[in-house]
Design an enzyme around this catalytic site. Structure first.
Site, PDB file in Angstrom:
ATOM      1  N   TYR A  56       0.843  -1.199   0.000  1.00 57.14           N
ATOM      2  CA  TYR A  56       0.000   0.000   0.000  1.00 57.14           C
ATOM      3  C   TYR A  56       0.875   1.246   0.000  1.00 57.14           C
ATOM      4  O   TYR A  56       1.846   1.317   0.746  1.00 57.14           O
ATOM      5  CB  TYR A  56      -0.898   0.027   1.245  1.00 57.14           C
ATOM      6  N   ARG A 237      -2.681  -2.624 -18.202  1.00 64.64           N
ATOM      7  CA  ARG A 237      -3.920  -1.843 -18.110  1.00 64.64           C
ATOM      8  C   ARG A 237      -3.748  -0.819 -16.996  1.00 64.64           C
ATOM      9  O   ARG A 237      -3.693  -1.174 -15.815  1.00 64.64           O
ATOM     10  CB  ARG A 237      -5.104  -2.747 -17.806  1.00 64.64           C
TER      11      ARG A 237
END
Ligand code: DSN
Length: 432
Positions: A56, A237
């Site tokens: 994170y 992507r």
């Protein structure tokens, strides 16, 4: 054989591994003509599948809300620096999850709800997020839409100027998803300057062509530039927003904390890899070959009586109006898919049909160029498309049809498999 290997996945989750392998074979055997798709390199696949997915990192390099960013910061900085260098942009944000969030960040940075935004109408080749009615951007802002000219199929720059002067949008979008011609960035910039609007260039489709020098760049003309990273740019992507230094802080704040939480670090790493690949001379050669293939395919289709919007193409994309062929886009696309040619049905300008069952087909040459197909193959590709569209017009050729109807479909699919067997696919090869 998948590269990188799927050995652990095969061991731990054979059902899922089987689906991935089957998808890889499908991509290997089909002529992939969806204008927004490509094949990424094994290096991009490795970065996408790396342990960076475990981390994170809300915030930006040196300003994070979690500890342990010793290696993530340099990964993101590499991606940012490579983006800036490749496109010559003053600022780059590589965190948007994909194209729509990147475009939303532009609204968040410059507009308040209810403000006026101007974009190319969706059926004329624009994007949902350029103010189309069903999108949040059309519901929460006041959209005005320019079009293409009926006689040329090209963006009507007189209308853009007149509409901008009349409506005074805060934001003007140029670019879109089904534009076969070069975007005139300097002309848009002049109109934006004259009307006091922010100019945003959505280069998702043409980013790789711009990077490779096969399409003019919006840098120096647009205030802000958004792009996905997975179309002609041939990365994972994801998306990026580039901007002038003046707008850097507003864009960063809009992406995080305005719209998103933690960036997808594995995607950021893969974007960095793709940007490095796109900076090589081979990539510039690739970008020019994409355009050469599209031009050759467009010419071959015209020769076979297909009606192309604007009469041809300057980039990777061809938009066909099938009205004269006696079959709408959707049944034609389904018949082509069953015959090994993958593309999408698409609205054409002034389409009398509904968006879910429109009159057109959209084609792109980014993926088949990655497979090494060359312009001399394009007459054959046009012939396959023609044969199957004619079959579809006769009501033949779809999945499940048998006898003579099925034989035509199987003939084309077989010929395509044979051609592609000699053209390696990055990331997968059939077992020896
Ligand atoms: N899905 C993209 C495309 O195919 O062009 C647009 O969002």
């Amino acid at each position: 054989m998948h590269q990188p290997s799927l050995s652990q996945l095969r061991d731990q989750d054979p059902d899922l591994a089987g689906l991935v392998e089957a998808e890889a074979r499908r991509q290997f055997e089909k002529l992939r003509l969806i204008a927004s798709e490509n094949y990424v390199s094994p290096a991009v696949l490795e970065a996408t599948g790396s342990v960076l997915t475990n981390k994170y990192s809300e915030g930006y390099a040196g300003r994070r809300y979690y500890e342990g960013q010793q290696l993530v910061d340099p990964v993101e900085l590499l991606a940012v620096e490579r983006a800036r260098e490749l496109f010559g942009a003053e600022h780059a944000n590589v965190q948007p999850y994909s194209g729509s969030p990147a475009n939303l960040a532009v609204y968040m940075a410059f507009l308040n709800p209810g403000d006026t935004v101007m974009g190319l109408s969706l059926p004329m080749g624009g994007h949902l997020t350029h103010g189309w009615s069903v999108s949040a951007t059309g519901k929460w802002f006041n959209p005005v839409r320019y079009e293409v000219r009926a006689d040329t199929g090209r963006v009507d720059m007189d209308q853009v100027r007149d509409l901008a002067l009349k409506e005074r949008p805060k934001l003007i979008w140029c670019g879109g998803t089904a534009i076969p011609r070069t975007i005139d960035f300097p002309a848009f910039a002049e109109i934006a300057r004259e009307t006091g609007a922010v100019l945003a260039a959505d280069i998702a489709h043409i980013a790789g062509l711009i990077a490779g020098g096969a399409h003019p760049s919006p840098v120096g003309h647009a205030d802000v530039i958004t792009t996905t990273t997975h179309k002609t740019l041939r990365g994972p992507r994801g998306a990026m927003v580039m901007a002038t230094a003046e707008h850097a802080a507003a864009i960063d704040k809009a992406v995080f904390p305005g719209l998103q939480g933690g960036p997808h670090n594995h995607t950021t790493a893969a974007i960095a890899v793709a940007l490095r690949e796109a900076a090589r001379p081979e990539f510039a050669d690739y970008a020019h070959r994409v355009v050469a293939n599209a031009r050759a395919l467009a010419a071959a289709l015209v020769e076979r009586g297909f009606d192309l919007i604007s009469g041809g193409t300057d980039n990777h994309l061809i938009l066909i109006d099938l009205t004269g062929k006696g079959v709408p886009g959707k049944p034609a696309a389904k018949a082509l898919d069953a015959a090994g040619i993958e593309l999408n049905h698409n609205a054409v300008p002034f389409d009398p049909r509904k968006p879910f069952d429109p009159s057109g087909l959209r084609i792109g040459t980014a993926a088949i160029t990655t497979r090494g197909l060359t312009p001399d193959r394009m007459p054959q590709v046009a012939a396959w498309i023609d044969d199957i569209v004619q079959a579809a017009a006769r009501g033949e050729g779809g999945e499940g049809t048998e006898g003579a109807e099925g034989r035509e479909r199987e003939r084309v699919a077989g010929e395509i498999r044979e051609l592609l067997a000699d053209h390696p696919m990055p990331g997968w090869a059939p077992a020896p």
